[in-house]
Design an enzyme around this catalytic site. Structure first.
Site, PDB file in Angstrom:
ATOM      1  N   LYS A 117       0.836  -1.211   0.000  1.00 53.02           N
ATOM      2  CA  LYS A 117       0.000   0.000   0.000  1.00 53.02           C
ATOM      3  C   LYS A 117       0.873   1.265   0.000  1.00 53.02           C
ATOM      4  O   LYS A 117       0.662   2.185  -0.788  1.00 53.02           O
ATOM      5  CB  LYS A 117      -0.923   0.022   1.236  1.00 53.02           C
ATOM      6  CG  LYS A 117      -1.821  -1.197   1.343  1.00 53.02           C
ATOM      7  CD  LYS A 117      -2.722  -1.135   2.566  1.00 53.02           C
ATOM      8  CE  LYS A 117      -2.006  -1.205   3.894  1.00 53.02           C
ATOM      9  NZ  LYS A 117      -1.329  -2.501   4.159  1.00 53.02           N
ATOM     10  N   ARG A 168      -9.597   0.430   9.069  1.00 53.23           N
ATOM     11  CA  ARG A 168      -9.193  -0.938   9.385  1.00 53.23           C
ATOM     12  C   ARG A 168     -10.267  -1.675  10.164  1.00 53.23           C
ATOM     13  O   ARG A 168     -10.058  -2.844  10.523  1.00 53.23           O
ATOM     14  CB  ARG A 168      -7.928  -0.898  10.234  1.00 53.23           C
ATOM     15  CG  ARG A 168      -6.619  -1.142   9.474  1.00 53.23           C
ATOM     16  CD  ARG A 168      -5.519  -0.953  10.452  1.00 53.23           C
ATOM     17  NE  ARG A 168      -4.291  -1.616  10.191  1.00 53.23           N
ATOM     18  CZ  ARG A 168      -3.202  -1.014   9.722  1.00 53.23           C
ATOM     19  NH1 ARG A 168      -3.240   0.248   9.345  1.00 53.23           N
ATOM     20  NH2 ARG A 168      -2.082  -1.685   9.624  1.00 53.23           N
ATOM     21  N   ARG A 228      11.760  -5.775   4.966  1.00 49.89           N
ATOM     22  CA  ARG A 228      11.426  -4.350   4.771  1.00 49.89           C
ATOM     23  C   ARG A 228      12.267  -3.439   5.657  1.00 49.89           C
ATOM     24  O   ARG A 228      12.530  -3.745   6.804  1.00 49.89           O
ATOM     25  CB  ARG A 228       9.946  -4.136   5.098  1.00 49.89           C
ATOM     26  CG  ARG A 228       9.568  -2.647   5.153  1.00 49.89           C
ATOM     27  CD  ARG A 228       8.092  -2.431   5.035  1.00 49.89           C
ATOM     28  NE  ARG A 228       7.352  -2.723   6.242  1.00 49.89           N
ATOM     29  CZ  ARG A 228       6.044  -2.501   6.389  1.00 49.89           C
ATOM     30  NH1 ARG A 228       5.346  -2.003   5.366  1.00 49.89           N
ATOM     31  NH2 ARG A 228       5.429  -2.791   7.509  1.00 49.89           N
ATOM     32  N   ARG A 264      11.235  -1.671  11.207  1.00 44.60           N
ATOM     33  CA  ARG A 264      10.170  -1.377  12.178  1.00 44.60           C
ATOM     34  C   ARG A 264      10.079  -2.470  13.236  1.00 44.60           C
ATOM     35  O   ARG A 264      10.183  -3.654  12.917  1.00 44.60           O
ATOM     36  CB  ARG A 264       8.828  -1.265  11.446  1.00 44.60           C
ATOM     37  CG  ARG A 264       8.606   0.085  10.824  1.00 44.60           C
ATOM     38  CD  ARG A 264       7.413   0.113   9.908  1.00 44.60           C
ATOM     39  NE  ARG A 264       6.200  -0.512  10.448  1.00 44.60           N
ATOM     40  CZ  ARG A 264       5.039  -0.514   9.821  1.00 44.60           C
ATOM     41  NH1 ARG A 264       4.923   0.070   8.640  1.00 44.60           N
ATOM     42  NH2 ARG A 264       3.987  -1.084  10.353  1.00 44.60           N
ATOM     43  N   ARG A 320      -0.691  -9.163  13.734  1.00 43.89           N
ATOM     44  CA  ARG A 320      -1.079  -8.222  12.670  1.00 43.89           C
ATOM     45  C   ARG A 320      -1.942  -8.915  11.612  1.00 43.89           C
ATOM     46  O   ARG A 320      -2.935  -8.349  11.156  1.00 43.89           O
ATOM     47  CB  ARG A 320       0.170  -7.596  12.045  1.00 43.89           C
ATOM     48  CG  ARG A 320       0.886  -6.698  13.044  1.00 43.89           C
ATOM     49  CD  ARG A 320       2.250  -6.275  12.544  1.00 43.89           C
ATOM     50  NE  ARG A 320       2.165  -5.323  11.472  1.00 43.89           N
ATOM     51  CZ  ARG A 320       3.171  -5.028  10.658  1.00 43.89           C
ATOM     52  NH1 ARG A 320       4.338  -5.633  10.802  1.00 43.89           N
ATOM     53  NH2 ARG A 320       3.018  -4.126   9.709  1.00 43.89           N
TER      54      ARG A 320
HETATM   55  P1  ADP Z   1       2.248  -1.875   3.218  1.00 45.97           P
HETATM   56  O1  ADP Z   1       2.281  -0.364   3.161  1.00 45.97           O
HETATM   57  O2  ADP Z   1       1.020  -2.450   2.561  1.00 45.97           O
HETATM   58  O3  ADP Z   1       2.461  -2.430   4.607  1.00 45.97           O
HETATM   59  P2  ADP Z   1       4.791  -1.684   1.786  1.00 45.97           P
HETATM   60  O4  ADP Z   1       4.469  -0.796   0.624  1.00 45.97           O
HETATM   61  O5  ADP Z   1       5.586  -1.107   2.893  1.00 45.97           O
HETATM   62  O6  ADP Z   1       3.462  -2.413   2.346  1.00 45.97           O
HETATM   63  O7  ADP Z   1       5.553  -2.958   1.187  1.00 45.97           O
HETATM   64  C1  ADP Z   1       6.010  -3.997   2.057  1.00 45.97           C
HETATM   65  C2  ADP Z   1       7.382  -4.493   1.585  1.00 45.97           C
HETATM   66  O8  ADP Z   1       7.238  -5.189   0.347  1.00 45.97           O
HETATM   67  C3  ADP Z   1       8.402  -3.386   1.336  1.00 45.97           C
HETATM   68  O9  ADP Z   1       9.660  -3.868   1.731  1.00 45.97           O
HETATM   69  C4  ADP Z   1       8.317  -3.151  -0.169  1.00 45.97           C
HETATM   70  O10 ADP Z   1       9.561  -2.698  -0.697  1.00 45.97           O
HETATM   71  C5  ADP Z   1       7.982  -4.549  -0.684  1.00 45.97           C
HETATM   72  N1  ADP Z   1       7.058  -4.544  -1.833  1.00 45.97           N
HETATM   73  C6  ADP Z   1       6.035  -3.697  -2.095  1.00 45.97           C
HETATM   74  N2  ADP Z   1       5.387  -4.046  -3.224  1.00 45.97           N
HETATM   75  C7  ADP Z   1       6.019  -5.164  -3.685  1.00 45.97           C
HETATM   76  C8  ADP Z   1       5.836  -6.008  -4.826  1.00 45.97           C
HETATM   77  N3  ADP Z   1       4.846  -5.792  -5.700  1.00 45.97           N
HETATM   78  N4  ADP Z   1       6.683  -7.051  -4.981  1.00 45.97           N
HETATM   79  C9  ADP Z   1       7.675  -7.301  -4.080  1.00 45.97           C
HETATM   80  N5  ADP Z   1       7.907  -6.538  -2.991  1.00 45.97           N
HETATM   81  C10 ADP Z   1       7.089  -5.487  -2.792  1.00 45.97           C
HETATM   82  P1  AMP Z   2       0.809   0.346   9.408  1.00 44.16           P
HETATM   83  O1  AMP Z   2       1.963   1.316   9.282  1.00 44.16           O
HETATM   84  O2  AMP Z   2      -0.370   0.715   8.563  1.00 44.16           O
HETATM   85  O3  AMP Z   2       1.262  -1.083   9.199  1.00 44.16           O
HETATM   86  O4  AMP Z   2       0.304   0.473  10.914  1.00 44.16           O
HETATM   87  C1  AMP Z   2       1.162   0.183  11.994  1.00 44.16           C
HETATM   88  C2  AMP Z   2       0.350   0.026  13.267  1.00 44.16           C
HETATM   89  O5  AMP Z   2      -0.301   1.269  13.589  1.00 44.16           O
HETATM   90  C3  AMP Z   2      -0.784  -0.992  13.239  1.00 44.16           C
HETATM   91  O6  AMP Z   2      -0.342  -2.330  13.465  1.00 44.16           O
HETATM   92  C4  AMP Z   2      -1.694  -0.485  14.359  1.00 44.16           C
HETATM   93  O7  AMP Z   2      -1.164  -0.764  15.640  1.00 44.16           O
HETATM   94  C5  AMP Z   2      -1.586   1.030  14.147  1.00 44.16           C
HETATM   95  N1  AMP Z   2      -2.602   1.526  13.196  1.00 44.16           N
HETATM   96  C6  AMP Z   2      -2.357   2.144  11.995  1.00 44.16           C
HETATM   97  N2  AMP Z   2      -3.509   2.474  11.397  1.00 44.16           N
HETATM   98  C7  AMP Z   2      -4.508   2.035  12.193  1.00 44.16           C
HETATM   99  C8  AMP Z   2      -5.927   2.042  12.112  1.00 44.16           C
HETATM  100  N3  AMP Z   2      -6.561   2.573  11.036  1.00 44.16           N
HETATM  101  N4  AMP Z   2      -6.636   1.498  13.131  1.00 44.16           N
HETATM  102  C9  AMP Z   2      -6.032   0.959  14.206  1.00 44.16           C
HETATM  103  N5  AMP Z   2      -4.692   0.908  14.348  1.00 44.16           N
HETATM  104  C10 AMP Z   2      -3.928   1.438  13.356  1.00 44.16           C
END
Ligand code: ADP
Ligand code: AMP
Length: 225
Positions: free
Chosen positions: A13, A93, A132, A166, A177
């Site tokens: 995302k 969420r 990541r 993270r 999660r």
């Molecule tokens: P989200 O925001 O949904 O948690 P991220 O955009 O941070 O996910 O992506 C999670 C991890 O996967 C990151 O390390 C990113 O570089 C990698 N990633 C994102 N999209 C792809 C893809 N299409 N193929 C492989 N790796 C990806």
């Molecule tokens: P994310 O960066 O989206 O993976 O979010 C990291 C963490 O922040 C999550 O695991 C939750 O603990 C908290 N969080 C982020 N967005 C929300 C949401 N919309 N509702 C509840 N918790 C959230």
């Protein structure tokens, strides 16, 4: 154009939201980034949410709804003419969050255009999250194998050298999660499907292909499923 990018942790995302910011002039509203900024600042909010976030559980709806309500009303999240709008990343969420969003937008005469679901299976999510690292300054995501910064140790987008793993990407937090996604977030899908604005993309595809599929949605070339 107002969008939601929906999908489990690690679906891509944030990666796609950053691309859409640049290509479409939209603003990414990432609740996870906002909360991490609150933790880093040492604010009361940050102190209240840190342990919950580290465990991988969701922060309470009232905290999140208040935070996003204030942010969405700011001028940069409002379209001007046919340009601009927001990409929600990590919100809503839960069903109460989705309902609160509708209420907020409705009272401001605004609406959602598309909810884009990025589908990725759990083994791939684990592989992505375990490799990541993210920029603490702008939230950009990188991966040890799939997406390294152009210059080692330096964020491509903002030039920061503060790239970190993270705490909640540790294997211990991933089960919580994924369970939160399955039990609390997935139930919002029918809510958007019934309104005809849900679109699915293959989040397993390489990043550029995912971008192409999202562009097809925005161009109105994807069918509701
Ligand atoms: P989200 O925001 O949904 O948690 P991220 O955009 O941070 O996910 O992506 C999670 C991890 O996967 C990151 O390390 C990113 O570089 C990698 N990633 C994102 N999209 C792809 C893809 N299409 N193929 C492989 N790796 C990806
Ligand atoms: P994310 O960066 O989206 O993976 O979010 C990291 C963490 O922040 C999550 O695991 C939750 O603990 C908290 N969080 C982020 N967005 C929300 C949401 N919309 N509702 C509840 N918790 C959230």
């Amino acid at each position: 154009m107002n969008l939601i990018l929906l999908g489990p942790p690690g679906a891509g995302k944030g990666t796609q939201a950053k691309r859409l910011e640049q290509s479409h002039g939209l603003v990414q509203l990432a609740t996870g980034d906002m909360l991490r900024a609150a933790v880093a600042s040492g604010s009361d909010l940050g102190k209240r949410v840190k342990a919950i976030m580290d465990s991988g559980a969701l922060v309470s709806d009232d905290i999140i709804i208040e935070m996003i309500g204030a942010r969405i009303a700011e001028p940069d999240a409002r379209p001007s003419g046919s340009k601009g709008g927001f990409i929600l990343d990590g919100f809503p969420r839960t069903v109460p969050q989705a309902e609160a969003l509708d209420l907020m937008l409705g009272t401001q005469g605004r609406k959602l255009d598309y909810v884009i679901l990025m589908e990725v299976d759990e083994p791939a999510l684990i592989d992505r999250l375990s490799g990541r690292f993210t920029c603490r300054n702008c939230g950009a995501s990188y991966h040890e194998r799939y997406q390294r910064p152009k210059l080692e140790g330096v964020c491509d987008l903002c030039g920061s050298t503060d790239l970190v793993h993270r705490a909640d990407d540790r294997p211990e937090a991933l089960g919580t999660r994924f369970a939160a996604y399955r039990n609390q977030t997935a139930p919002i899908l029918p809510y958007y499907r019934d309104r005809g604005i849900l679109r699915r993309v293959d989040g397993m595809a390489p990043m550029d292909e995912v971008t192409r599929q999202i562009e097809a949605v925005l161009a109105g070339n994807a069918v509701a499923r």
